[in-house]
Scaffold this motif. Structure first.
Motif, PDB file in Angstrom:
ATOM      1  N   TYR A   1       0.828  -1.204   0.000  1.00 27.78           N
ATOM      2  CA  TYR A   1       0.000   0.000   0.000  1.00 27.78           C
ATOM      3  C   TYR A   1       0.865   1.259   0.000  1.00 27.78           C
ATOM      4  N   ASP A   2       0.387   2.258  -0.741  1.00 27.61           N
ATOM      5  CA  ASP A   2       1.027   3.583  -0.669  1.00 27.61           C
ATOM      6  C   ASP A   2      -0.058   4.631  -0.868  1.00 27.61           C
ATOM      7  N   HIS A   3       0.241   5.848  -0.450  1.00 25.92           N
ATOM      8  CA  HIS A   3      -0.723   6.943  -0.545  1.00 25.92           C
ATOM      9  C   HIS A   3      -0.046   8.091  -1.289  1.00 25.92           C
ATOM     10  N   PRO A   4      -0.801   8.745  -2.210  1.00 23.63           N
ATOM     11  CA  PRO A   4      -0.163   9.834  -2.979  1.00 23.63           C
ATOM     12  C   PRO A   4       0.432  10.936  -2.095  1.00 23.63           C
ATOM     13  N   ALA A   5      -0.198  11.153  -0.926  1.00 20.28           N
ATOM     14  CA  ALA A   5       0.310  12.229  -0.047  1.00 20.28           C
ATOM     15  C   ALA A   5       1.670  11.897   0.571  1.00 20.28           C
ATOM     16  N   HIS A   6       2.111  10.672   0.388  1.00 16.61           N
ATOM     17  CA  HIS A   6       3.450  10.260   0.852  1.00 16.61           C
ATOM     18  C   HIS A   6       4.536  11.169   0.239  1.00 16.61           C
ATOM     19  N   MET A   7       4.225  11.720  -0.977  1.00 16.81           N
ATOM     20  CA  MET A   7       5.217  12.576  -1.669  1.00 16.81           C
ATOM     21  C   MET A   7       5.572  13.819  -0.858  1.00 16.81           C
ATOM     22  N   HIS A   8       4.588  14.309  -0.048  1.00 20.12           N
ATOM     23  CA  HIS A   8       4.889  15.501   0.764  1.00 20.12           C
ATOM     24  C   HIS A   8       5.999  15.210   1.760  1.00 20.12           C
ATOM     25  N   LEU A   9       5.970  13.985   2.265  1.00 16.75           N
ATOM     26  CA  LEU A   9       7.008  13.623   3.244  1.00 16.75           C
ATOM     27  C   LEU A   9       8.351  13.399   2.552  1.00 16.75           C
ATOM     28  N   VAL A  10       8.306  12.902   1.319  1.00 16.43           N
ATOM     29  CA  VAL A  10       9.572  12.709   0.564  1.00 16.43           C
ATOM     30  C   VAL A  10      10.217  14.075   0.294  1.00 16.43           C
ATOM     31  N   ASN A  11       9.357  15.118   0.138  1.00 16.54           N
ATOM     32  CA  ASN A  11       9.880  16.481  -0.109  1.00 16.54           C
ATOM     33  C   ASN A  11       9.920  17.321   1.170  1.00 16.54           C
ATOM     34  N   ASP A  12       9.762  16.691   2.312  1.00 14.57           N
ATOM     35  CA  ASP A  12       9.679  17.449   3.584  1.00 14.57           C
ATOM     36  C   ASP A  12      10.964  18.264   3.820  1.00 14.57           C
ATOM     37  N   PRO A  13      10.793  19.503   4.348  1.00 11.51           N
ATOM     38  CA  PRO A  13      11.995  20.330   4.604  1.00 11.51           C
ATOM     39  C   PRO A  13      12.936  19.721   5.647  1.00 11.51           C
ATOM     40  N   ASP A  14      12.383  18.929   6.558  1.00 11.54           N
ATOM     41  CA  ASP A  14      13.235  18.301   7.586  1.00 11.54           C
ATOM     42  C   ASP A  14      13.918  17.062   6.978  1.00 11.54           C
ATOM     43  N   HIS A  15      15.248  17.097   6.941  1.00  7.04           N
ATOM     44  CA  HIS A  15      15.958  16.008   6.246  1.00  7.04           C
ATOM     45  C   HIS A  15      15.755  14.654   6.919  1.00  7.04           C
TER      46      HIS A  15
ATOM     47  N   ILE B   1      12.933  13.583   8.371  1.00  6.57           N
ATOM     48  CA  ILE B   1      11.635  13.077   7.885  1.00  6.57           C
ATOM     49  C   ILE B   1      11.780  12.608   6.429  1.00  6.57           C
ATOM     50  N   ARG B   2      12.512  13.425   5.658  1.00  6.72           N
ATOM     51  CA  ARG B   2      12.730  13.100   4.240  1.00  6.72           C
ATOM     52  C   ARG B   2      13.393  11.710   4.099  1.00  6.72           C
ATOM     53  N   ASP B   3      14.456  11.526   4.889  1.00  2.00           N
ATOM     54  CA  ASP B   3      15.194  10.253   4.823  1.00  2.00           C
ATOM     55  C   ASP B   3      14.291   9.080   5.191  1.00  2.00           C
ATOM     56  N   LEU B   4      13.502   9.278   6.263  1.00  2.00           N
ATOM     57  CA  LEU B   4      12.605   8.189   6.702  1.00  2.00           C
ATOM     58  C   LEU B   4      11.535   7.908   5.647  1.00  2.00           C
ATOM     59  N   ALA B   5      10.994   9.001   5.060  1.00  2.00           N
ATOM     60  CA  ALA B   5       9.948   8.839   4.044  1.00  2.00           C
ATOM     61  C   ALA B   5      10.480   8.108   2.812  1.00  2.00           C
ATOM     62  N   ILE B   6      11.744   8.340   2.489  1.00  2.00           N
ATOM     63  CA  ILE B   6      12.336   7.656   1.315  1.00  2.00           C
ATOM     64  C   ILE B   6      12.455   6.157   1.590  1.00  2.00           C
ATOM     65  N   THR B   7      12.823   5.826   2.819  1.00  2.00           N
ATOM     66  CA  THR B   7      12.947   4.391   3.127  1.00  2.00           C
ATOM     67  C   THR B   7      11.583   3.688   3.186  1.00  2.00           C
TER      68      THR B   7
END
Lengths: 150, 918
Positions: B608-622, B624-630
């Motif tokens: 499962y994935d959600h389109p809003a996941h992209m916001h976390l991939v682009n999150d200003p906090d690195h 959060i960004r790193d975790l969202a990528i994994t």
């Protein structure tokens, strides 16, 4: 070795230094080229304590210039010279230092820390493969020696 | 002899091999001459005293004598060191000749003449065993194909010399004194043997095999027989050898029978025998020295085996035809004489060296043993077979019938051909087996076996946590009701970790598990196990009612576990129950909520994935960004994928890892990045490699497109295709062969660069060794191409052998390549990567060197820095820049400028250093 146009050594020259060390003599230069950027230059005066016995070791040293004394209190165990290394196993496996290391003259040392080395291994598995190969060769040589002694 | 000598090139001998080739040749020369003197004398004495039919008795008694000598030879060979053994053998041979020569003046009984001729067979056998025993230890398979014919050719001029001298001396000395001349020649071979033994090479082999030898020393004869019985390859070679020896004996017998009729006294006989062998040996010498090795190398080792039997069959057919068409018995006699010469020449020039070369892939000890079997066991059998056949046929027919011999030879010829076909079939299998004797296979266990089930149960109750988890993993590989039962049993294991692992393995197929899970949930279990139970129940639920209560549970951890389980459920309708909760968390600005949703998404990332996941991939906090990528996996949405690719320049390592998890869906964005102009070469190579790791049809299609669109990246693309287990089809095979030819040409150019640099000052050795790595990289690319084009398994074994350090395994691997890869490609590959002198390789590949000759260091440095003909590694380019400055080889400024802005630090700083005017 010619001197570079700048004061510091070029990475290429650092590779030549690494290659001249016995532990890296069989490691291909293109692998050492990844290791060279991790070498941190340290200039130390005579009688400077590099590390103390019992301290946690997490780096290895290469003597570029000068002499280093390995000792336990006042008993000198070895005097290391240019192109010799010490603490190399700490690069792979952090352990307490078994003796003190003090400069015996003014020295220029290169230090390689464990953490960036691990990072390098993670991104360049061929570096790890190179190291594993060196360790295997050492082990094999050691085994042969044991067999001969028996 | 000068290393570049015309003679060495003519003989196909490399300069570093010359010292041993010369010594072996001279050793065999004097031994051969000694045997020629001995044979001329004893054969003439025998034929003068007895009719030719008595030769059958000699053959039978020779067989028995050869077995006895063979027995002692093998015992001695394993009892003492190689050096000592060889000196004892040669000493015994000389002593025996001297003893027999002296006795020939005093003993006149018939048995002595039989013994003399039988002893010739013994000397011939021992010389053969000793000579090849030494030669096979010095050379690997590829060398043996080139050199065996040359070194064994020493025997031919020796015999020519021996027979010629016998021809000249016999009227003056008498036949018996030729025996002393034989002993003298044998004595003359000792210095060459000593020189070979003193070289230390044999001692090294001896020492390295000492432990093995000690283990093997007992029961050698039994082992020989066992080897013969168990090793199918040796058995088949032995069969060919038996047929070859029998054919030669019969063909010679027919000829000698007619000779005996024509010449009556011993001197006349000795002169005829000597003249006949002079002609024979000259023909054999020319054939062996000039044609054997070249023909064997060009047609290959397996087809070369057919030459001798086919030649013999053609000749015997001619004799039979002549016998039918003509009544003149002399025609048959002459044809027999000619056949005798030709078959002997073919046997010594092709059959014997090729048979020995076939044995070279065997290990040192197996090789020696095979040789002892082929010669020591089979030659006496051939002798016995022929002796009995001739004895019986003479007693039935009352005469020597040449036509009968011809028919027998035809049958033997056909059997010989059959034997060769069988050997050839076994050869490749044996090569592969020799390189890799270790086979890795998954441990198989049968869950239908009650004993195994009991053993597993016992281990489950008594084993450590890790052991039980290991059993669990083993059980998941089995689709079996027993495995399911065992997994359910582990839900009651005292270890929380084991329970959690067992819960994770439970899926929809576990029909009766729900009540068990309910009971477990209300029992006294830890919070972690409880959460895992909720997760499992939500994952395997088949309707919303049974799980909605967990989504509303006051405990936040239970709610989280339920959301995770619901999203992991295979039913899309059930998934939707958790979507509102997930959306709220994804759009939250709270860091804790972001972390919570990432943790859920990480667990279900492949489902499962959600389109809003992209916001976390682009999150200003690195962080959060790193975790969202994994948290990106196979179920990745397109919006998330686009966001992920945008992060590639800033977060290369984790984005590449995430794209790998995405799999096939990532191929299209990967392709766009690879063909983009804004992506660096090093990143492109990583992305190409990633396509290969993801694999599958789509990835292969993209990579094949890139072969044409991005030829400069072909090395990386080929490796990626290989990684994806690609196999060429009719439409791509030709393209791949052309790429392989191209890479061989690139390799040749680098070889020429190396040759030029090796003649310069020592300072260039670093650049030279960096070129060596480039050549190795080309080898790797070529092997990947071969695996895509031909039998993957065989090439993989060859690769394994080529990466080893042992000369023998490298030679064996090259033989596999020669047999598997298209002829011109395989042949040039082997020359390019052979471990012989660079001069030889350059000379052999000069037709492929199409670029201008390298006449200055500047040419080479400029070629590397302009990245022609390949994309060099950064280290090679950095070295070139550095040495251009160090040794004052000024290059075009554009070549420095190209690297001044390189993203690679080493290249950038070296380019700046090199371009600075001092």
């Amino acid at each position: 070795m010619i001197q570079s146009s700048t004061d510091r050594l070029l990475l290429v020259e650092k590779v030549f230094i690494l290659k001249s060390l016995s532990i890296f003599k069989d490691t291909p230069e293109h692998i050492l080229a990844d290791l060279a950027p991790l070498m941190q230059e340290e200039e130390l005066d005579e009688n400077t304590l590099i590390f103390k016995e019992g301290e946690m070791g997490d780096c290895m040293y290469i003597i570029h210039q000068g002499k280093v004394k390995i000792h336990k209190r006042d008993t000198v165990l070895a005097i290391l010279k240019e192109k010799e290394v010490f603490g190399e196993l700490a690069l792979l496996d952090a352990e307490t230092r078994s003796a003190n290391a003090t400069t015996d003259s003014s020295c220029i040392l290169f230090r390689i820390n464990q953490e960036p080395f691990y990072e390098l291994i993670e991104s360049r598995p061929e570096v790890a493969r190179g190291f594993i190969k060196i360790l295997c060769e050492r082990l094999r040589a050691q085994n042969e020696k044991s067999v001969q002694l028996k | 002899m000068n290393p570049g000598s015309f003679w060495l090139r003519l003989l196909n001998v490399y300069p570093n091999e010359w010292w041993i080739v010369k010594r072996l040749y001279l050793f065999q020369f004097f031994q051969g001459a000694g045997i020629a003197f001995f044979f001329t004398a004893v054969f003439a004495l025998f034929l003068e005293k007895f009719p030719i039919t008595e030769l059958s008795i000699v053959l039978i008694s020779s067989a028995l004598l050869l077995w006895v000598v063979g027995f002692f030879y093998t015992r001695l060979e394993h009892a003492v060191s190689i050096s000592r053994f060889n000196m004892i053998v040669i000493g015994t041979m000389i002593a025996s000749i001297l003893l027999l020569a002296t006795a020939s003046f005093f003993v006149a009984q018939n048995w002595f003449y039989y013994l003399l001729l039988a002893w010739f067979n013994v000397l011939y056998l021992v010389n053969n065993l000793q000579f090849w025993g030494i030669a096979t230890l010095f050379f690997d398979l590829r060398q043996s194909k080139r050199l065996f014919a040359v070194i064994s050719a020493g025997d031919i001029p020796a015999k020519f010399f021996g027979y010629t001298l016998a021809l000249i001396f016999v009227p003056y000395t008498g036949t018996r004194n030729l025996l002393f001349m034989g002993a003298a020649c044998m004595l003359a071979s000792i210095p060459f043997l000593r020189s070979i033994l003193k070289s230390g090479e044999l001692e090294l082999i001896d020492r390295s095999d000492q432990i093995h030898k000690e283990k093997q020393s007992r029961g050698q004869i039994g082992k020989l027989v066992k080897n013969f019985a168990t090793n199918i390859f040796i058995r088949r070679i032995a069969f060919i050898s038996l047929i070859a020896s029998a054919s030669i004996i019969l063909i010679n017998y027919g000829f000698y029978a007619e000779v005996r009729k024509a010449y009556q006294d011993d001197v006349a006989l000795a002169r005829f025998i000597a003249s006949f062998f002079v002609i024979l040996r000259i023909t054999a010498l020319v054939t062996k020295m000039l044609f054997s090795s070249r023909l064997t190398e060009s047609i290959g080792i397996r087809p070369a085996l057919f030459i001798t039997p086919l030649g013999m069959l053609i000749l015997t057919a001619s004799i039979i035809a002549a016998g039918w068409m003509s009544t003149d018995i002399k025609i048959v006699f002459y044809l027999f004489g000619v056949s005798s010469i030709i078959v002997d020449v073919l046997r010594t020039s092709f059959n014997a060296p090729v048979l020995l070369a076939l044995m070279q892939p065997l290990s040192t000890h197996e090789r020696l043993r095979a040789h002892n079997i082929v010669k020591g066991l089979m030659d006496p059998f051939a002798s016995l077979f022929c002796g009995l056949l001739l004895y019986i046929s003479f007693n039935i027919q009352g005469r020597v019938d040449l036509m009968f011999l011809c028919y027998t030879l035809t049958v033997l010829g056909v059997l010989w051909l059959v034997g060769i076909v069988l050997v050839n079939r076994q050869y490749l299998q044996m090569l592969i087996k020799t390189i890799s004797t270790r086979y890795f296979s998954q441990e198989e266990f049968n869950l239908n076996d009650e004993t195994i089930i009991q053993h597993i149960r016992k281990k489950m109750s008594t084993g450590t946590e890790l052991e039980v988890i290991s059993i669990l993993k083993m059980l998941t590989s089995k689709v079996n009701p027993v495995a399911e039962d065992l997994i359910i049993e582990l839900l009651s294991h005292p270890s929380d970790q084991v329970r959690i692992e067992s819960l994770r393995l439970i899926n929809n197929k576990y029909i009766n598990i729900k009540p068990k899970l309910q009971t477990l949930l209300i029992s006294d279990v830890s919070v972690t196990v409880k959460n895992e139970i909720v997760k499992t129940m939500c994952r395997i639920a088949d309707n919303g009612q049974e799980i909605s209560k967990y989504l509303d549970d006051p405990d936040e951890d239970i709610r989280k576990a339920a959301t995770t389980g619901i999203l992991d459920n295979n039913d899309v309708q059930i998934n939707k129950m958790a979507e509102t909760a997930i959306s709220n968390l994804l759009l939250s600005t709270e860091t804790e909520n972001k972390k919570k949703v990432i943790s859920i998404l990480t667990e279900v990332k492949d489902k499962y994935d959600h389109p809003a996941h992209m916001h976390l991939v682009n999150d200003p906090d690195h962080r959060i960004r790193d975790l969202a990528i994994t948290a990106v996996g196979k179920a990745c949405c397109m919006e998330v994928l686009v966001a992920l690719v945008q992060q590639i320049h800033t977060n290369e390592k984790s984005v590449l890892a995430a794209l790998y998890h995405v799999g096939t869906a990532a191929i299209t964005p990967l392709k766009e990045q690879i063909i983009s102009d804004t992506v660096s070469d090093s990143l492109k190579q990583k992305l190409i490699g990633l396509c290969g790791r993801i694999g599958g049809e789509k990835a292969q299609q993209v990579l094949l497109e890139l072969v044409k669109k991005q030829p400069q990246q072909n090395a990386a693309i080929i490796k990626a295709l290989h990684r994806s287990k690609y196999s060429t089809d009719a439409s791509t095979h030709k393209l791949f062969e052309n790429i392989a030819r191209l890479y061989i040409i690139y390799g040749v150019e680098l070889l020429y660069m190396q040759r030029y640099l090796s003649k310069k000052s020592d300072g260039f050795h670093v650049l030279n060794s960096s070129l060596q790595y480039e050549i190795q990289d080309i080898r790797e690319t070529l092997l990947c191409l071969f695996e895509c084009m031909y039998d993957r398994e065989k090439i993989n074994q060859a690769k394994f052998g080529l990466n080893g350090k042992r000369k023998e395994s490298i030679a064996n691997s090259m033989e596999i390549i020669e047999l598997t890869v298209k002829k011109d490609i395989g042949r040039n590959f082997n020359i390019l990567f052979d471990i012989t002198a660079i001069e030889h390789r350059c000379a052999a590949l000069r037709s492929l060197f199409t670029e201008k000759q390298f006449v200055q260091v500047e040419n080479i440095l400029a070629r590397i820095l302009s990245e022609k003909p390949i994309t060099y590694q950064s280290w090679t380019k950095a070295c070139s820049l550095y040495f251009s400055k160090k040794f004052l080889h000024r290059l075009d400024a554009s070549l420095y400028e190209k690297y001044i802005h390189s993203e690679n630090t080493m290249l950038r700083e070296t380019a700046l250093f090199a371009s600075a005017t001092s």
